[in-house]
Design a protein around this motif. Structure first.
Motif, PDB file in Angstrom:
ATOM      1  N   ASP A  75      32.482  49.859  45.164  1.00  0.00           N
ATOM      2  CA  ASP A  75      33.142  50.803  44.273  1.00  0.00           C
ATOM      3  C   ASP A  75      34.663  50.709  44.396  1.00  0.00           C
ATOM      4  O   ASP A  75      35.373  50.897  43.415  1.00  0.00           O
ATOM      5  N   LYS A  88      28.264  49.534  49.547  1.00  0.00           N
ATOM      6  CA  LYS A  88      28.405  50.241  48.275  1.00  0.00           C
ATOM      7  C   LYS A  88      29.810  50.797  48.132  1.00  0.00           C
ATOM      8  O   LYS A  88      30.414  50.700  47.071  1.00  0.00           O
ATOM      9  N   THR A 148      32.497  59.038  41.758  1.00  0.00           N
ATOM     10  CA  THR A 148      31.688  59.313  42.950  1.00  0.00           C
ATOM     11  C   THR A 148      32.364  58.726  44.182  1.00  0.00           C
ATOM     12  O   THR A 148      32.442  59.366  45.230  1.00  0.00           O
ATOM     13  N   ALA A 197      34.669  61.905  35.249  1.00  0.00           N
ATOM     14  CA  ALA A 197      34.276  60.651  34.604  1.00  0.00           C
ATOM     15  C   ALA A 197      34.732  60.647  33.143  1.00  0.00           C
ATOM     16  O   ALA A 197      35.202  59.620  32.635  1.00  0.00           O
ATOM     17  N   ASP A 228      30.916  64.608  36.346  1.00  0.00           N
ATOM     18  CA  ASP A 228      30.881  64.469  34.889  1.00  0.00           C
ATOM     19  C   ASP A 228      32.241  64.769  34.264  1.00  0.00           C
ATOM     20  O   ASP A 228      32.695  64.059  33.367  1.00  0.00           O
ATOM     21  N   LYS A 288      31.394  57.009  36.287  1.00  0.00           N
ATOM     22  CA  LYS A 288      30.697  57.844  37.275  1.00  0.00           C
ATOM     23  C   LYS A 288      30.727  57.209  38.660  1.00  0.00           C
ATOM     24  O   LYS A 288      30.901  57.904  39.657  1.00  0.00           O
ATOM     25  N   LYS A 289      30.559  55.900  38.728  1.00  0.00           N
ATOM     26  CA  LYS A 289      30.625  55.205  40.022  1.00  0.00           C
ATOM     27  C   LYS A 289      32.018  55.360  40.635  1.00  0.00           C
ATOM     28  O   LYS A 289      32.151  55.623  41.829  1.00  0.00           O
ATOM     29  N   LYS A 345      37.500  58.011  31.462  1.00  0.00           N
ATOM     30  CA  LYS A 345      37.212  57.259  30.242  1.00  0.00           C
ATOM     31  C   LYS A 345      38.223  57.569  29.128  1.00  0.00           C
ATOM     32  O   LYS A 345      38.742  56.647  28.496  1.00  0.00           O
ATOM     33  N   THR A 355      32.745  51.672  31.263  1.00  0.00           N
ATOM     34  CA  THR A 355      31.521  52.243  30.703  1.00  0.00           C
ATOM     35  C   THR A 355      31.310  53.623  31.327  1.00  0.00           C
ATOM     36  O   THR A 355      31.895  53.934  32.377  1.00  0.00           O
ATOM     37  N   PRO A 356      30.473  54.458  30.728  1.00  0.00           N
ATOM     38  CA  PRO A 356      30.179  55.753  31.355  1.00  0.00           C
ATOM     39  C   PRO A 356      29.624  55.599  32.776  1.00  0.00           C
ATOM     40  O   PRO A 356      29.985  56.373  33.664  1.00  0.00           O
ATOM     41  N   ASP A 357      28.801  54.586  33.002  1.00  0.00           N
ATOM     42  CA  ASP A 357      28.247  54.349  34.336  1.00  0.00           C
ATOM     43  C   ASP A 357      29.343  53.949  35.323  1.00  0.00           C
ATOM     44  O   ASP A 357      29.377  54.427  36.459  1.00  0.00           O
ATOM     45  N   GLU A 358      30.244  53.080  34.896  1.00  0.00           N
ATOM     46  CA  GLU A 358      31.358  52.679  35.763  1.00  0.00           C
ATOM     47  C   GLU A 358      32.251  53.877  36.086  1.00  0.00           C
ATOM     48  O   GLU A 358      32.689  54.038  37.227  1.00  0.00           O
TER      49      GLU A 358
END
Length: 103
Positions: free
Chosen positions: A24, A20, A97, A66, A63, A93-94, A70, A88-91
């Motif tokens: 990332d 993982k 993190t 991230a 948050d 955050k990844k 963006k 993307t918002p998910d990317e």
């Protein structure tokens, strides 16, 4: 026998985490984050280890950062702005993190 099973399970978990982390890091490279940042030294932007140290213990850091990844930002690390990133918002955050996991 139980010790052997436990060892195999721990190794499998460890490899999963490493995979993982590598995924990332690959995302950071794919999104061109590494053009301005490095894990352990300042380039155009701060080292990821420095970012992790600055935000250690900050429950809202993922948050907050991230959103900066963006939208871009300026002033937290000097006068050179970070442009908005096509993630993307998910990317985002990844990526954050992963950045905050650096030691």
């Amino acid at each position: 026998m139980k010790k052997a099973i436990h060892l195999v399970m721990m190794l499998a978990i460890g490899f999963g985490v490493s995979g993982k982390v590598m995924a990332d890091e690959a995302l950071a490279k794919a999104k061109n984050c590494m053009a301005c940042h490095a894990v352990d030294k300042k380039l155009v932007g701060p080292a990821y280890k420095d970012v992790a140290a600055k935000y250690k213990g900050d429950a809202g850091a993922v948050d907050k950062l991230a959103a900066k990844v963006k939208a871009g930002g300026k002033g937290a690390w000097g006068e050179i702005p970070m442009p908005p990133n096509n993630v993307t918002p998910d990317e985002a955050k990844k990526l954050v993190t992963w950045i905050l996991s650096q030691k």
